[in-house]
Structure formats: structure tokens, C-alpha cells
Design a protein around this motif. Sequence first.
Motif, short mmCIF file in Angstrom:
data_model
loop_
_atom_site.label_atom_id
_atom_site.label_comp_id
_atom_site.label_asym_id
_atom_site.label_seq_id
_atom_site.Cartn_x
_atom_site.Cartn_y
_atom_site.Cartn_z
N VAL A 147 -12.87 4.45 9.38
CA VAL A 147 -13.13 5.31 10.44
C VAL A 147 -14.73 5.85 10.23
CG1 VAL A 147 -12.71 7.17 11.82
CG2 VAL A 147 -10.77 5.82 11.28
N LEU A 148 -14.74 6.30 9.10
CA LEU A 148 -16.11 6.57 8.82
C LEU A 148 -17.00 5.79 8.83
CD1 LEU A 148 -17.96 9.04 7.60
CD2 LEU A 148 -17.30 8.34 5.34
N LEU A 149 -16.84 4.51 8.21
CA LEU A 149 -17.96 3.29 8.31
C LEU A 149 -18.32 3.17 9.84
CD1 LEU A 149 -16.95 0.96 5.62
CD2 LEU A 149 -19.01 2.32 5.71
N CYS A 150 -17.08 3.04 10.86
CA CYS A 150 -17.19 2.80 12.26
C CYS A 150 -18.32 4.07 12.94
CB CYS A 150 -15.97 2.58 12.72
SG CYS A 150 -15.00 1.15 12.47
N ALA A 151 -18.02 4.84 12.32
CA ALA A 151 -18.54 6.32 13.07
C ALA A 151 -19.97 6.07 12.56
CB ALA A 151 -17.97 7.36 12.67
N VAL A 152 -20.41 5.73 11.67
CA VAL A 152 -21.73 5.73 11.28
C VAL A 152 -22.44 4.51 11.97
CG1 VAL A 152 -23.36 4.88 9.30
CG2 VAL A 152 -21.24 6.55 8.55
N HIS B 162 0.73 -1.14 -0.14
CA HIS B 162 -0.05 0.09 0.07
C HIS B 162 0.82 1.19 -0.12
CE1 HIS B 162 -3.39 -2.38 1.92
NE2 HIS B 162 -3.68 -2.33 0.58
N THR B 163 0.51 2.31 -1.03
CA THR B 163 1.17 3.41 -0.69
C THR B 163 0.63 4.27 0.31
OG1 THR B 163 -0.45 4.68 -2.15
CG2 THR B 163 1.27 3.50 -3.22
N PRO B 164 1.45 5.28 1.11
CA PRO B 164 0.68 6.39 1.87
C PRO B 164 -0.61 6.87 1.38
CG PRO B 164 2.96 6.83 1.46
CD PRO B 164 2.51 5.81 0.41
N LEU B 165 -0.92 7.04 0.20
CA LEU B 165 -2.24 7.24 -0.19
C LEU B 165 -3.25 6.42 0.05
CD1 LEU B 165 -4.06 9.54 -1.48
CD2 LEU B 165 -3.42 8.96 -3.69
N ASP B 166 -3.03 5.07 -0.36
CA ASP B 166 -3.89 3.88 -0.33
C ASP B 166 -4.19 3.75 1.17
OD1 ASP B 166 -3.54 3.24 -2.73
OD2 ASP B 166 -1.82 1.57 -2.47
N ASP B 167 -3.29 4.03 2.04
CA ASP B 167 -3.39 3.69 3.52
C ASP B 167 -4.27 4.91 4.13
OD1 ASP B 167 -1.88 1.62 3.86
OD2 ASP B 167 -0.08 2.67 4.48
N ALA B 168 -4.19 6.06 3.73
CA ALA B 168 -4.95 7.48 4.02
C ALA B 168 -6.36 7.28 3.72
CB ALA B 168 -4.26 8.79 3.55
N GLN B 169 -6.67 6.71 2.47
CA GLN B 169 -8.11 6.70 2.08
C GLN B 169 -8.64 5.53 2.76
OE1 GLN B 169 -9.65 4.13 0.09
NE2 GLN B 169 -7.90 2.82 -0.02
N GLY B 170 -7.96 4.29 2.86
CA GLY B 170 -8.39 3.18 3.47
C GLY B 170 -9.03 3.23 4.94
N PHE C 241 -7.83 -2.48 9.78
CA PHE C 241 -6.91 -3.67 9.87
C PHE C 241 -5.99 -3.68 8.55
CE2 PHE C 241 -9.61 -6.10 13.07
CZ PHE C 241 -9.42 -5.28 13.97
N ARG C 242 -6.66 -3.90 7.40
CA ARG C 242 -5.90 -3.92 6.15
C ARG C 242 -4.98 -2.98 5.71
NH1 ARG C 242 -10.43 -7.26 2.38
NH2 ARG C 242 -10.56 -9.29 3.53
N HIS C 243 -5.40 -1.84 6.30
CA HIS C 243 -4.11 -0.90 5.90
C HIS C 243 -3.40 -0.36 7.37
CE1 HIS C 243 -5.51 0.43 2.02
NE2 HIS C 243 -6.65 0.06 2.53
N GLY C 244 -3.11 -1.56 7.99
CA GLY C 244 -2.11 -1.59 9.13
C GLY C 244 -2.29 -0.61 10.15
N GLY C 245 -3.74 -0.60 10.78
CA GLY C 245 -4.17 0.44 11.92
C GLY C 245 -5.03 -0.72 12.76
N SER C 246 -5.53 0.13 13.80
CA SER C 246 -6.66 -0.38 14.53
C SER C 246 -7.34 0.59 15.19
CB SER C 246 -5.96 -1.42 15.54
OG SER C 246 -5.56 -0.66 16.59
#
Length: 208
Positions: free
Chosen positions: A28-33, A15-23, A134-139
Motif C-alpha cells: 500500500v505504501l509503494l502504491c501511495a507513493v 504466510h503468517t499473519p505478520l507476513d501478511d501485515a508487513q507485505g 497480490f502475493r499476500h492475498g489482497g487487492s
Amino acid sequence: MPAPLPIPRPEDLEHTPLDDAQGLSLGVLLCAVGLTFLSHLGLVTGQTAGLALILSYVTGLSFGAVFFVVNLPFYWVAYRKLGLEFTLKSIGCVTALSLSTEILPLGFRIETLNPALGAVIFGAATGLGLLAVFRHGGSLGGLGVIALIVQDKTGFKAGYVQILFDLVLFAVAALLFPLSIVAYSLLGALVLNGVIAFNHNKRRYIAT
């Protein structure tokens, strides 16, 4: 016969930094909804978010503030076990989710929502959001960090780790809330953890 597919180079799978940022942002948006639907119904959930929701209901404090504070002790564990990049991404996601859950209710109003439907929408949206994170290396911190460590070390799926924790949390919730609230909340948690358990598998997802 069709020509065999070319073997991708390792650098093409990252993943590029842009891939990670959008993912991460979409996750986060889906979780917030999902959490907005859940809190509108007065339901609870499992994992660290569930603990934060219960504390916010009991104390009257906002979910976003409680969620942010509850996650603070887990960052040291994340740093020691999963590295600086994972920890920074997790801090960013937790902060963004804490802010998003405060802002989203200002942008739309839910007038009618069946509790069972709302629980399913919460579970599906939040489960998909967590997958993206998870797939973009965060939690989203907390138990998610512990669950990922257990999965990496033992192969025991992160979703199953969270289900075991949820059983304990819902046992506590049953002492504090009406059983109808607990039943609908359990439905949402089962949908959420089912999405993660069936879909979060590093061997099926080759990009990192």
C-alpha cells in the motif's frame, strides 16, 4: 554432488499473519507513493485508480474519497468469488491507500519532476506495490478483483486484463485531457502493467 534440497512442508510455505501485515502495508505504501507522483503531475492511470483520478479531477473531490467510494460495489463480488479473507484484506488495503494518498503529500514536497521520469517511477512503484498486495492475498479492489478472477478461471494474466481495460479508459481520457497528458499517463500505465504481467505468476511464487 551437492545434497538435494529438502522438500518444504506445506505449513512452512504459508504466510503468517505478520507476513501478511508487513507485505500488505509495504504494498500500500509503494502504491501511495506512486499515486502521489502521478497526481502531482496531473496525470491519469488505468484500472479503478485511474477512474477515481479522472473523477477527482473533474469534480474537484479528493482522490482518496473518490477511490474509496468507487470500490464499494466490488466488495460483494470479491466476497462471493474469492472469499471473506480476501475481501477483508482488500477493504483494509483500499481504506489504507485512500488515507495514505491524503497524508503523504503533507510529508514531502516535489519541486521538479520530469513527466516521463515521474510516469516511470509511478509505474514501477505502483506495480511493485500491487505485486506485494497480490502475493499476500489482497487487492486494491475494483478491476484488480475482476482481473484476478479472470486469471484464476482462465489463465489469462491479470496484467493483460488490466491493459485491455486501460485502453478503454485512456480513450475516454483522450477526450478530456491534452494528448501530452494522455501520452505520459499511458507510459506509466504500461510500466505498471508490465511489472505485473511479467512477475505475477502463482507457479513461480509458492508461498500463499
